[in-house]
Structures are given as structure tokens and as C-alpha cells.
Design a protein around this motif. Sequence first.
Motif, short mmCIF file in Angstrom:
data_model
loop_
_atom_site.label_atom_id
_atom_site.label_comp_id
_atom_site.label_asym_id
_atom_site.label_seq_id
_atom_site.Cartn_x
_atom_site.Cartn_y
_atom_site.Cartn_z
N SER A 195 17.23 -19.98 -10.74
CA SER A 195 17.84 -18.66 -10.63
C SER A 195 17.13 -17.82 -9.59
CB SER A 195 17.79 -17.94 -11.99
OG SER A 195 18.39 -18.72 -12.98
N MET A 196 17.86 -16.83 -9.07
CA MET A 196 17.31 -15.86 -8.14
C MET A 196 16.99 -14.58 -8.91
SD MET A 196 17.50 -17.47 -5.22
CE MET A 196 17.36 -16.23 -3.93
N PHE A 197 15.86 -13.98 -8.56
CA PHE A 197 15.41 -12.75 -9.21
C PHE A 197 15.54 -11.60 -8.23
CE2 PHE A 197 12.42 -9.46 -10.27
CZ PHE A 197 12.35 -9.43 -11.65
N SER A 198 16.01 -10.44 -8.72
CA SER A 198 16.07 -9.25 -7.87
C SER A 198 15.72 -8.01 -8.68
CB SER A 198 17.46 -9.08 -7.25
OG SER A 198 18.45 -8.91 -8.24
N LEU A 199 15.08 -7.07 -8.00
CA LEU A 199 14.75 -5.77 -8.58
C LEU A 199 15.99 -4.87 -8.53
CD1 LEU A 199 11.32 -5.39 -6.78
CD2 LEU A 199 11.63 -5.83 -9.22
N CYS A 200 15.98 -3.82 -9.31
CA CYS A 200 17.13 -2.91 -9.37
C CYS A 200 16.69 -1.47 -9.14
CB CYS A 200 17.82 -3.01 -10.74
SG CYS A 200 18.81 -4.50 -10.96
N HIS A 201 17.68 -0.67 -8.83
CA HIS A 201 17.51 0.78 -8.74
C HIS A 201 18.52 1.40 -9.69
CE1 HIS A 201 17.01 4.82 -7.45
NE2 HIS A 201 18.07 4.88 -6.66
N GLY A 202 18.04 2.14 -10.71
CA GLY A 202 18.94 2.72 -11.70
C GLY A 202 19.93 3.67 -11.08
N LEU A 203 21.14 3.66 -11.60
CA LEU A 203 22.18 4.56 -11.12
C LEU A 203 21.89 5.97 -11.63
CD1 LEU A 203 24.93 4.57 -9.58
CD2 LEU A 203 26.03 4.43 -11.82
N PRO A 204 21.78 6.95 -10.74
CA PRO A 204 21.49 8.33 -11.19
C PRO A 204 22.54 8.82 -12.18
CG PRO A 204 21.25 8.14 -8.80
CD PRO A 204 21.87 6.85 -9.27
N ARG A 235 26.42 -5.01 -4.99
CA ARG A 235 26.65 -4.08 -3.89
C ARG A 235 26.89 -2.69 -4.46
NH1 ARG A 235 29.51 -8.70 -2.51
NH2 ARG A 235 28.82 -9.71 -0.59
N GLY A 236 26.82 -1.73 -3.61
CA GLY A 236 27.13 -0.37 -4.05
C GLY A 236 25.89 0.44 -4.32
N GLU A 237 26.07 1.74 -4.37
CA GLU A 237 24.96 2.66 -4.57
C GLU A 237 24.32 2.45 -5.93
OE1 GLU A 237 24.06 7.43 -4.05
OE2 GLU A 237 26.12 6.66 -3.97
N GLY A 238 23.00 2.46 -5.95
CA GLY A 238 22.28 2.31 -7.21
C GLY A 238 21.98 0.90 -7.61
N GLN A 239 22.29 -0.09 -6.75
CA GLN A 239 22.09 -1.48 -7.14
C GLN A 239 20.75 -2.04 -6.70
OE1 GLN A 239 24.49 -3.12 -9.22
NE2 GLN A 239 24.70 -0.90 -9.27
N ARG A 240 20.34 -1.81 -5.47
CA ARG A 240 19.08 -2.34 -4.96
C ARG A 240 18.18 -1.20 -4.49
NH1 ARG A 240 19.51 -7.74 -3.17
NH2 ARG A 240 20.87 -8.86 -4.61
#
Length: 422
Positions: A195-204, A235-240
Motif C-alpha cells: 500500500s501507499m501511505f499519504s499524509l492529510c490536511h483536514g478540511l477547514p 484531489r481537491g482542497e483540504g486533501q494534501r
Amino acid sequence: MDSPIAPTAVYAHPSPLTLLPAEIIYEILTFLEPLSLSSLTRTCKLLRAHALTDSLWARFVRENVPHQPNLEYHPAQSWRDLFISLHPYWFLTKNKFWFSDKAHTGGTMTGNVVVMRYDPRRQCIEGLRMVAKHGAHSFESWDWKPEVIIHTFNPRVELWADDPVVRIDPGCYAQQKFVNGEFLMQTGRASGVRSMFSLCHGLPPHLQSNEMSLWPPSILPVRERVPNESRHVLRGEGQRPNSLAEVSESIFRIREDVVTFSTLPEEYYTATKEKPWQGIWVGDYSGHGIEFLLIIQRAVDHSRGPPRSALKSPLQHHYDESPNRGIDLPVEQGEDGSCAGRLEAIKLTGDPNVPRGEYTWVAEDIGPDGLLRVADERIFKDKFIPSQLIMINRNTLAQYWEDFGHVSFYERVHTDDYLKKL
């Protein structure tokens, strides 16, 4: 302090900080975060020597692995080397308990629960799936109501160490290249799929709406949420995140099929004197198997009046009023002789009828006049069926399903106990 720092050198225009005694400088540096301490190493030789003091970096590791108090930095060369080797992923072990929107194998409704640990032998962070199996159990008649069948419950809960869902090895951040990138994890020994691992950015919060499909859902008390619809997942705002400052410490994703993991603030699953029933529980759902759930205990707002009339079944409170399951266990009560509060049971793993992230039952008030409602497992998840909650003790609950004619049980899960067994 590990070793004394050399006396302050004489500069033409020395910083006032460098003129302080070494002990005072050390005490000041204990208030710095890792990135600030790292930046200090690039100022001057004296402050670099202070910032490299290894006991400062030991604190950062131990704060993020609180359930391993005897941890040492080996096989790394120092605490600083250990911290850097797994930065910025230490939040995984700090939060410890994680749950997902999908099963790791791709099931869309069942979800998954994972417990994170640091493995000092391999110097890696691992996420181990928590699984439960039926132990020895039997079917008994209820003396109080002989036509009702009691399903005894002896769950065998364990962490599946043979096939970790997450594995973070030293240097993974370098492999990721960018904070908004991905890296390939060395998992999948059993399935053969990595699997691939990715960090996230919480959606405001101001960008969230009721029309969006978010994970976790709003009924769970979490710090951050992200969209989990297919068109928004990657994709999209708040994802990465675009910088380390934007990295969420409560959400991450893995991708073979995209799975979003979130954590729970520990105060919502830790029992206290005021909220003794809240925690992580495992329940017997008969044909649906064993499932994990979160029970939240909230104060009752009596200003809203009595519980809704749609709630049909009285709770059983006291041992002399409610039947037992053949085991002489008194029902524990509050110091004032009664139970109090509202209990919300939310599935962390589920099935197509009542999936993960949905209420399985709600006890509007566990006081003397309280009533219980239960999500309907048979038809629609927004319907409710009669049920009685039997509060045996702080670690065991029973439920009398009136329409089904049987009694099943819930047992509290102590995650730290399973980490100690590894």
C-alpha cells in the motif's frame, strides 16, 4: 543534561541568550518544539551544541510513545537520530487508536480498527489490526424469562501482528520526497499487495457542509474531517498538506483501494469517575459477528424535558430489579445510588445494515426514568427496535433484544493491555 557544555565564547556582539549559564539555556530549550530546536542548530556553534543535547530529543520520542515507558533509542545512534528517522509520523503512535472508513481488504461498510505501536527491534512504526473471535460460549435460558436465550460472550481480542496495515520504516519521509507525496510501505506479507501511505490536511470547518460525504461522520467527536467521496479523496482542497505545518495529526490515508483513517481524542474513550461507561467496546452481533464500538457518555440536558415518546423500553438499573445471566455480578451504580447520563454507542466496525460510523443504540438517559433505543438491524438503519440495557459492571453490558428473544453482551476493550502482550 548528558554532558556539560563548554563555557560561552566571547563574541563581538554576543546574543544575550549565549551569555546565560548552560543550565538556564538547557531549561529554555526544553520549551522548544522539534522544528524550532532543529533551526537553532543553524545559528552558532554554542547554541548548536546545546540543541544537540540528546536528552532534549528523548522527550520528543517518549511523549509520542507514552505506552512504552522503558523505551531506549537503540538500534538508532541517539534519541535525536531516532526521532528524525521517523519524523513526521510520530503522531501515529501518540494517538495510538485508529479506525477507518473501509476495511483494509476493500469492504466499503465494515471499517477497520488499528492500534499503532513503535517496534524498537526494527526501529519502525506499525499499525496492527485489532481482531476479535468468539471464545468458548454457550446458549442458556433466562430464569426470569425462560423463552429468552442468553448468548454467553467470551471474546478473544488480539492484535494481528503477522500482517500490519501500516509500516513506517526509517527514511520514509525522504522516499515521500514532498509532504504532499506518497511512499510505498513494506506491508502485505499475507495478501501480497503493498500500500501507499499519504499524509492529510483536514478540511477547514467553514468548507464543510451537510451535503458532503465526510470521514469521520459528524456523530463522532474528532478534531478534523476530510471528504471521502471518490472524486474528492485524492484531489481537491483540504486533501494534501503543502507544508509540515498543515499536516493533520488525526487523519491519514493508505492506498491500494483508498482507505481513510482517523483517530479519537483519548478523553472520549477513557473511563473516568464522572463518565465510567465510555470507552472502546466489543459486542456480540450474532449473525453479523463481533464488532467494535465506541460508547460516549454525555450529560443529560434536562431542560429539554423527558426522553422522547418514541423510546419504548425501560432500562434495567438495579440488581434486585433486573434479572442476571446466571453470574452473580451486582450492577454498579453511581455514588448517589443511581446511574446518570446519556450513552451513545457508535459502531467503529459494522455491516451493510448498520455500517461503521452509525449509531447502533442510544440510551437517552441512564437515570431512573431513562429509555433506550436501538438501530434496527433488520430493515433500515433509521428505524429502531425495542431493547433493554442491563448494566452489569463497568466492563460488561448486556442487551435484551425483545423482538429477537435473546440477550447478548458487550465487553470493554483496554488497548494498552494488548500492546503490552507484544
